[in-house]
Design a protein around this motif. Structure first.
Motif, PDB file in Angstrom:
ATOM      1  N   THR A   1       0.819  -1.215   0.000  1.00 38.07           N
ATOM      2  CA  THR A   1       0.000   0.000   0.000  1.00 38.07           C
ATOM      3  C   THR A   1       0.852   1.265   0.000  1.00 38.07           C
ATOM      4  O   THR A   1       0.322   2.365   0.180  1.00 38.07           O
ATOM      5  N   SER A   2       2.161   1.136  -0.178  1.00 39.11           N
ATOM      6  CA  SER A   2       3.025   2.317  -0.211  1.00 39.11           C
ATOM      7  C   SER A   2       2.522   3.316  -1.247  1.00 39.11           C
ATOM      8  O   SER A   2       2.182   2.946  -2.373  1.00 39.11           O
ATOM      9  N   ALA A   3       2.496   4.581  -0.856  1.00 37.45           N
ATOM     10  CA  ALA A   3       2.109   5.656  -1.766  1.00 37.45           C
ATOM     11  C   ALA A   3       3.180   6.731  -1.722  1.00 37.45           C
ATOM     12  O   ALA A   3       3.876   6.891  -0.710  1.00 37.45           O
ATOM     13  N   PRO A   4       3.354   7.482  -2.800  1.00 45.13           N
ATOM     14  CA  PRO A   4       4.332   8.571  -2.770  1.00 45.13           C
ATOM     15  C   PRO A   4       3.928   9.646  -1.768  1.00 45.13           C
ATOM     16  O   PRO A   4       2.739   9.905  -1.554  1.00 45.13           O
ATOM     17  N   VAL A   5       4.932  10.249  -1.135  1.00 46.62           N
ATOM     18  CA  VAL A   5       4.727  11.315  -0.155  1.00 46.62           C
ATOM     19  C   VAL A   5       5.507  12.540  -0.610  1.00 46.62           C
ATOM     20  O   VAL A   5       6.710  12.448  -0.879  1.00 46.62           O
ATOM     21  N   VAL A   6       4.836  13.681  -0.681  1.00 44.72           N
ATOM     22  CA  VAL A   6       5.482  14.927  -1.079  1.00 44.72           C
ATOM     23  C   VAL A   6       5.879  15.687   0.182  1.00 44.72           C
ATOM     24  O   VAL A   6       5.029  16.020   1.014  1.00 44.72           O
ATOM     25  N   ALA A   7       7.167  15.955   0.337  1.00 46.40           N
ATOM     26  CA  ALA A   7       7.697  16.628   1.521  1.00 46.40           C
ATOM     27  C   ALA A   7       7.600  18.148   1.370  1.00 46.40           C
ATOM     28  O   ALA A   7       7.356  18.663   0.270  1.00 46.40           O
ATOM     29  N   PRO A   8       7.801  18.892   2.463  1.00 46.48           N
ATOM     30  CA  PRO A   8       7.711  20.358   2.386  1.00 46.48           C
ATOM     31  C   PRO A   8       8.674  20.991   1.391  1.00 46.48           C
ATOM     32  O   PRO A   8       8.390  22.071   0.864  1.00 46.48           O
ATOM     33  N   ASP A   9       9.815  20.359   1.129  1.00 46.02           N
ATOM     34  CA  ASP A   9      10.770  20.920   0.170  1.00 46.02           C
ATOM     35  C   ASP A   9      10.483  20.484  -1.260  1.00 46.02           C
ATOM     36  O   ASP A   9      11.254  20.785  -2.173  1.00 46.02           O
ATOM     37  N   GLY A  10       9.373  19.766  -1.470  1.00 41.63           N
ATOM     38  CA  GLY A  10       9.000  19.322  -2.800  1.00 41.63           C
ATOM     39  C   GLY A  10       9.569  17.979  -3.200  1.00 41.63           C
ATOM     40  O   GLY A  10       9.205  17.442  -4.248  1.00 41.63           O
ATOM     41  N   SER A  11      10.475  17.420  -2.386  1.00 37.81           N
ATOM     42  CA  SER A  11      11.005  16.096  -2.708  1.00 37.81           C
ATOM     43  C   SER A  11       9.938  15.041  -2.444  1.00 37.81           C
ATOM     44  O   SER A  11       8.964  15.275  -1.721  1.00 37.81           O
ATOM     45  N   ILE A  12      10.124  13.872  -3.045  1.00 37.25           N
ATOM     46  CA  ILE A  12       9.120  12.812  -2.988  1.00 37.25           C
ATOM     47  C   ILE A  12       9.758  11.548  -2.432  1.00 37.25           C
ATOM     48  O   ILE A  12      10.859  11.161  -2.842  1.00 37.25           O
ATOM     49  N   TYR A  13       9.052  10.914  -1.501  1.00 40.56           N
ATOM     50  CA  TYR A  13       9.509   9.661  -0.900  1.00 40.56           C
ATOM     51  C   TYR A  13       8.582   8.524  -1.323  1.00 40.56           C
ATOM     52  O   TYR A  13       7.375   8.710  -1.476  1.00 40.56           O
ATOM     53  N   TYR A  14       9.176   7.337  -1.475  1.00 35.44           N
ATOM     54  CA  TYR A  14       8.375   6.146  -1.767  1.00 35.44           C
ATOM     55  C   TYR A  14       9.051   4.930  -1.151  1.00 35.44           C
ATOM     56  O   TYR A  14      10.277   4.772  -1.235  1.00 35.44           O
ATOM     57  N   GLY A  15       8.246   4.064  -0.537  1.00 31.26           N
ATOM     58  CA  GLY A  15       8.746   2.833   0.056  1.00 31.26           C
ATOM     59  C   GLY A  15       8.615   1.674  -0.915  1.00 31.26           C
ATOM     60  O   GLY A  15       7.507   1.217  -1.205  1.00 31.26           O
ATOM     61  N   ALA A  16       9.740   1.192  -1.431  1.00 33.56           N
ATOM     62  CA  ALA A  16       9.761   0.099  -2.403  1.00 33.56           C
ATOM     63  C   ALA A  16      10.150  -1.206  -1.712  1.00 33.56           C
ATOM     64  O   ALA A  16      10.693  -1.217  -0.601  1.00 33.56           O
ATOM     65  N   TYR A  17       9.896  -2.299  -2.397  1.00 33.59           N
ATOM     66  CA  TYR A  17      10.226  -3.625  -1.875  1.00 33.59           C
ATOM     67  C   TYR A  17      11.576  -4.083  -2.407  1.00 33.59           C
ATOM     68  O   TYR A  17      11.926  -3.828  -3.567  1.00 33.59           O
ATOM     69  N   THR A  18      12.347  -4.739  -1.562  1.00 31.13           N
ATOM     70  CA  THR A  18      13.500  -5.532  -1.990  1.00 31.13           C
ATOM     71  C   THR A  18      13.525  -6.783  -1.133  1.00 31.13           C
ATOM     72  O   THR A  18      13.317  -6.724   0.080  1.00 31.13           O
ATOM     73  N   ARG A  19      13.776  -7.912  -1.738  1.00 32.89           N
ATOM     74  CA  ARG A  19      13.819  -9.175  -1.002  1.00 32.89           C
ATOM     75  C   ARG A  19      15.212  -9.461  -0.464  1.00 32.89           C
ATOM     76  O   ARG A  19      15.360 -10.155   0.559  1.00 32.89           O
ATOM     77  N   TYR A  20      16.245  -8.910  -1.103  1.00 34.57           N
ATOM     78  CA  TYR A  20      17.601  -9.339  -0.777  1.00 34.57           C
ATOM     79  C   TYR A  20      18.107  -8.806   0.562  1.00 34.57           C
ATOM     80  O   TYR A  20      19.181  -9.208   1.017  1.00 34.57           O
ATOM     81  N   ASN A  21      17.373  -7.922   1.226  1.00 39.25           N
ATOM     82  CA  ASN A  21      17.766  -7.440   2.557  1.00 39.25           C
ATOM     83  C   ASN A  21      16.737  -7.880   3.598  1.00 39.25           C
ATOM     84  O   ASN A  21      16.176  -7.086   4.322  1.00 39.25           O
TER      85      ASN A  21
END
Length: 561
Positions: free
Chosen positions: A345-365
């Motif tokens: 259910t990860s969705a992009p998040v827009v921060a106050p400085d305009g940058s964007i965060y997203y939580g992606a999946y990786t299996r190898y960690n």
């Protein structure tokens, strides 16, 4: 923007003010070989305005997790009346989720039904990629909007609806080919981003126009090595990683549970993936007129694989194949890639400085995924040096807390769960190659569960660790029965923590507790709800009076003073 912040102080009391069932099927949903006692269902965030609370409910029937479409979804409005949360109306909808998938693509957890609240109406998803607009006071239908020529039963509204400041609605739609036995084994015929204006004009933009530069549906995409070739990566005669298996990419499409995010300037941010290869994910930016702005790939962004502190030593049990170059990801011998899974259910998040965060999946960690960051112009910000991203991102939409630093400058913290999962091999599911007892196999990077505050460039401010070992359930008389069966603590089962005006973090855990942690990483309070349960990740909300609306075992709990 999905920032998870409210400009009021959250109540830190321990009283359970309301306990409302919205999913009557949780006992059945936890049964069966696939569920194995866990509640693999995504739920809506409680939507709150003033004294009013809007929450999904389910009715109909439930047979098993593989046939979740026989259920019925709807929305109920509650209002606070004389200290009681009283139902005002309900709307039984016609929305249906995409079907269950037994494949690597498509959902294995029940998809989310999720409306959006505007100043004018409550808007909820409907059948065939449509939406319903409801009167907030009465629940009466104000409009039913279909952006397509007809209602197609193989077309689905997927993921939560989003709204901009003007009240325009944005959502993702996917069409499936059900002519065969398995719609996830064939490419999607079409996908769209839909916008419905305040005035009721509905427009569907083909998804294929929104991801410039992505591989064509018939191109070959790199996947991973065969599980018969463990340990990974496979090395050639010269000691360099061999090419992994390639697959037909399939069309770019939205994942099943992602919501669009809207920036302050009206830019729409969304997530895309290749139908047959989740290693080909993109963060996409779309102009207000629904033309593409930019697309940035999640491929080959990380350098925290073989030989790094996050895996057992190369050549050791649980580590990469002896002789592997430093930093590559075991599954493909390349820099690690952010993967986009349909169960997330990860969705992009827009921060106050305009940058964007997203939580992606990786299996190898250890299946922890990575939190990623981009600039507003689409540049990937490789600031979590030297690794390329923060070492957790699976199924999380981080919260943002803005504050003034000691030097007087404006800044913000990124708040996220950080689960270091146990009972999972380092990068594979072969118990001999990747032993599932993480703490015994890799004591330098053991099973632990944190709520973490990060700097904008994804460095750690503080961590608070859940060390509770007790699984409890509330008995009919209100007492608790507990068993100590989690020696390493419980994972955080929240996909979107909430933060109040003081920076206090509110989050639910699989141990059944609501945790309240102050802005410096100190525990303020915890409140037990109903049941310790393994669950798909659920969100929570803070009301305008500071009441906390959290979820556990298909129930909405309201907690406060």
């Amino acid at each position: 923007m999905h920032q998870g912040f409210v400009p009021v102080a959250g109540q830190t009391g321990s009283r359970i003010l309301a306990n409302i069932v919205y999913d009557p099927f949780t006992d059945k949903e936890q049964n069966g070989a696939y569920a194995s006692g866990d509640l693999l269902v995504h739920y809506q965030t409680p939507l709150i305005d003033g004294n009013d609370v809007f929450m999904e409910f389910k009715t109909g029937e439930f047979t098993n997790i593989k046939h979740w479409q026989v259920q019925t979804w709807g929305e109920r409005k509650f209002s606070w009346v004389n200290g009681q949360l009283v139902q005002q109306w309900e709307f039984t909808g016609d929305w249906k989720p995409v079907p269950f998938s037994v494949d690597k693509d498509g959902p294995g957890w029940e998809p989310v039904y999720h409306g959006v609240l505007t100043s004018a109406a409550l808007v909820v998803p409907g059948f065939g990629g449509t939406i319903w607009k409801l009167d907030r006071d009465t629940g009466a239908v104000l409009g039913h909007f279909n952006p397509f020529p007809a209602v197609d039963p193989n077309t689905y509204a997927v993921g939560p609806l989003s709204a901009d400041k003007q009240g325009n609605i944005y959502y993702n739609v996917m069409q499936l080919d059900t002519s065969g036995n398995d719609p996830w084994a064939v490419d999607v015929p079409n996908s769209w981003l839909v916008k419905v204006t305040v005035g009721g004009q509905a427009r569907a933009v083909p998804w294929s126009t929104l991801v410039p530069g992505a591989p064509a549906p018939t191109d070959k995409c790199i996947w991973r090595y065969s599980t018969t070739s463990l340990p990974w990566p496979v090395l050639g005669a010269d000691g360099t990683p061999a090419p992994p298996i390639s697959l037909t990419c399939g069309s770019q499409r939205p994942p099943v549970n992602t919501a669009p995010a809207i920036g302050a300037d009206g830019t729409i941010y969304n997530i895309s993936r290749a139908s047959f290869d989740d290693y080909y994910g993109y963060l996409i930016a779309i102009n207000k007129d629904l033309t593409p702005k930019w697309a940035s790939s999640m491929r080959n962004r990380f350098h925290d694989g073989c030989g790094t502190p996050f895996l057992p030593a190369t050549g050791a049990v649980g580590g990469c194949r002896a002789g592997t170059p430093f930093g590559v990801s075991p599954p493909d011998g390349l820099p690690g890639s952010g993967r986009v899974l349909d169960d997330s259910t990860s969705a992009p998040v827009v921060a106050p400085d305009g940058s964007i965060y997203y939580g992606a999946y990786t299996r190898y960690n250890y299946a922890q995924g990575h939190l990623m960051r981009w600039s507003s112009t689409g540049q990937y910000l490789d600031t979590a040096a030297p690794w390329g991203g923060f070492q957790f991102g699976w199924d999380v939409t981080p919260a943002i807390f803005s504050f003034t630093a000691a030097n007087g400058t404006s800044t913000f913290a990124v708040i996220t769960k950080e689960n270091h999962y146990g009972d999972v091999g380092s990068y594979c599911n072969d118990a001999k190659i990747c032993p599932p007892d993480r703490t015994a196999n890799n004591p330098a990077y053991p099973e632990e569960y944190f709520m973490s505050s990060l700097t904008p460039d994804l460095q750690i401010n503080w961590r608070w660790q859940n060390t509770n070992t007790m699984s409890c359930q509330r008995n009919a008389d209100g007492s608790l029965s507990c068993t100590s069966d989690h020696p390493f603590g419980f994972e955080w089962c929240v996909n979107a923590p909430a933060i109040d005006v003081n920076g206090t973090v509110f989050s639910n855990s699989e141990d059944g507790n609501l945790y309240e942690i102050d802005r410096n990483g100190h525990l303020v309070n915890l409140v037990f709800t109903n049941l310790a349960i393994g669950a798909a990740y659920t969100p929570l909300s803070i009301g305008p009076d500071g009441k906390i609306y959290t979820q556990n075992d298909g129930r909405m709990f309201v907690i406060g003073n």
